[in-house]
Enzyme design. Structure first.
Site, PDB file in Angstrom:
ATOM      1  N   LYS A  52       0.838  -1.201   0.000  1.00 40.59           N
ATOM      2  CA  LYS A  52       0.000   0.000   0.000  1.00 40.59           C
ATOM      3  C   LYS A  52       0.876   1.256   0.000  1.00 40.59           C
ATOM      4  O   LYS A  52       0.615   2.213  -0.734  1.00 40.59           O
ATOM      5  CB  LYS A  52      -0.945  -0.020   1.214  1.00 40.59           C
ATOM      6  CG  LYS A  52      -2.040  -1.071   1.065  1.00 40.59           C
ATOM      7  CD  LYS A  52      -2.829  -1.301   2.345  1.00 40.59           C
ATOM      8  CE  LYS A  52      -3.807  -2.464   2.133  1.00 40.59           C
ATOM      9  NZ  LYS A  52      -4.554  -2.843   3.333  1.00 40.59           N
ATOM     10  N   GLN A  96      -4.447  -1.629   9.659  1.00 44.06           N
ATOM     11  CA  GLN A  96      -4.413  -2.946   9.018  1.00 44.06           C
ATOM     12  C   GLN A  96      -5.005  -4.009   9.941  1.00 44.06           C
ATOM     13  O   GLN A  96      -4.606  -4.126  11.103  1.00 44.06           O
ATOM     14  CB  GLN A  96      -2.953  -3.302   8.641  1.00 44.06           C
ATOM     15  CG  GLN A  96      -2.809  -4.596   7.882  1.00 44.06           C
ATOM     16  CD  GLN A  96      -3.470  -4.554   6.499  1.00 44.06           C
ATOM     17  OE1 GLN A  96      -3.342  -3.579   5.763  1.00 44.06           O
ATOM     18  NE2 GLN A  96      -4.194  -5.615   6.159  1.00 44.06           N
ATOM     19  N   ASP A 119     -11.005   2.905   4.454  1.00 38.99           N
ATOM     20  CA  ASP A 119     -11.440   1.511   4.270  1.00 38.99           C
ATOM     21  C   ASP A 119     -12.963   1.430   4.144  1.00 38.99           C
ATOM     22  O   ASP A 119     -13.488   0.396   3.703  1.00 38.99           O
ATOM     23  CB  ASP A 119     -10.993   0.649   5.460  1.00 38.99           C
ATOM     24  CG  ASP A 119      -9.681  -0.078   5.189  1.00 38.99           C
ATOM     25  OD1 ASP A 119      -9.393  -0.348   4.007  1.00 38.99           O
ATOM     26  OD2 ASP A 119      -8.966  -0.381   6.159  1.00 38.99           O
TER      27      ASP A 119
END
Ligand code: NDP
Length: 296
Positions: A52, A96, A119
């Site tokens: 990422k 994460q 997200d």
């Protein structure tokens, strides 16, 4: 023989569009920044976060890295999220998952400012999406829609069947299909006659997590098939291979268009994270999102 939907190519095009949007923002002295929070040493998570960060750099998005050790307390992690929420240099926050045992992931997700929730997991964003309001859309569902539109620009009126009802894939992708005026069925583990439901689909989204469970014979002729599943099985040579939730070799003979695994939905997820970071940078400032950024 169906058309193959090349997720790598569509994702590369999306990243190029994100880079274009970042350049537009740079002209206004705005430099989008994504804060990544990687807790502990989980090898898979480290690879995901590293990828990422690398992709951010490629499109000109700043990364702000935080890597607390696995022993961090929930209170300390909430405190870190609070500081990132308050930091004007941070446009998006990515924590994460999975988090170590002892930390309640939903508490952490809910602590993120919904405007920085790249997200799209915060219940405010889930609720806004289902209410048809402007929301931060989760990355994998957004990627599914962009792939779908690459072969079917206007899915209005088509019958869509989503197999899977998770909060991160099945439900949000169903909401997006509904917003695109599809007639949507959501199937799951208790669905009766799943094969018949799948055969009715003009658009079939498979998000189950069971290797090749959706057989080629379940696909309606000409249907567009988006396979979200990522399953590792033992190949003929005894080595591990990745397969989707759809029996690809048989399905591709019947479908109108189909995503492969790997190389379908997978590459779209990070590209959509970059897309969301640019969207977050604009919305936080009350600005329009640059035209280069496609809708989900
Ligand atoms: P979940 O395990 O959270 O959800 C799976 C869903 O499939 C559930 O709704 C479950 O139904 C349903 N299901 C399970 N078994 C059956 C069955 N026999 N028949 C019908 N439905 C069934 O998974 P996720 O949504 O998180 O992920 C789905 C897949 O997508 C996984 O393979 C995952 O690895 C992959 N994935 C890929 C991503 C990417 O970037 N490409 C990102 C995220 C996920 P019920 O609710 O009734 O239990």
């Amino acid at each position: 023989m169906s058309r193959l939907i090349d997720g790598k190519a569509v994702a590369a095009e999306l990243r190029a569009r994100v880079a274009e949007a970042v350049a537009v923002l740079a002209d206004r002295d705005i430099s989008p920044g994504l804060a990544t929070v990687l807790v502990g040493e989980d090898p898979a998570s480290r690879v995901y976060v590293r990828n990422k960060i690398r992709m951010c750099a490629e499109v000109g998005i700043r990364s702000i890295e935080h890597a607390p050790d696995a022993g961090i307390s929930q209170a300390a992690l909430l405190d870190l999220v609070g500081r990132l929420n308050a930091d004007p240099e941070v446009d998006g926050i990515l924590v994460q998952l999975p988090l170590p045992a002892g930390i309640d992931a939903s508490r952490i997700t809910e602590a993120i400012d919904p405007l920085k929730d790249v997200d799209g997991f915060h219940t405010t964003n889930a609720g806004r999406l289902s209410a048809g309001l402007e929301a931060m859309v989760p990355c994998t569902p957004a990627g599914c829609m962009i792939l779908l539109r690459s072969v079917c620009p206007d899915p209005k009126g088509l019958r869509a069947v989503v197999v899977g009802r998770s909060n991160i894939v099945g439900k949000p992708v169903a909401q997006l299909l509904l917003a695109a005026h599809c007639t949507v069925t959501i199937a799951h583990s208790r669905t009766v006659d799943l094969d018949a439901r799948c055969r009715e689909a003009d658009i079939l989204i498979a998000a189950v997590g069971r290797a090749e469970m959706i057989r080629g014979g379940w696909i309606g002729p000409g249907a567009t098939v988006i396979d979200v599943g990522i399953n590792r099985i033992e190949g003929k040579d005894g080595k591990g291979v990745l397969v989707g939730d759809v029996e690809f070799e048989a399905a591709k003979e019947v479908a109108g268009a189909i995503t492969p695994v790997p190389g379908g939905v997978g590459p779209m997820t990070i590209a959509c994270l970059l897309r969301n970071t640019v969207i977050a940078a604009c919305r936080r400032r009350g600005m329009d999102v640059p035209e280069a950024i496609p809708p989900a």
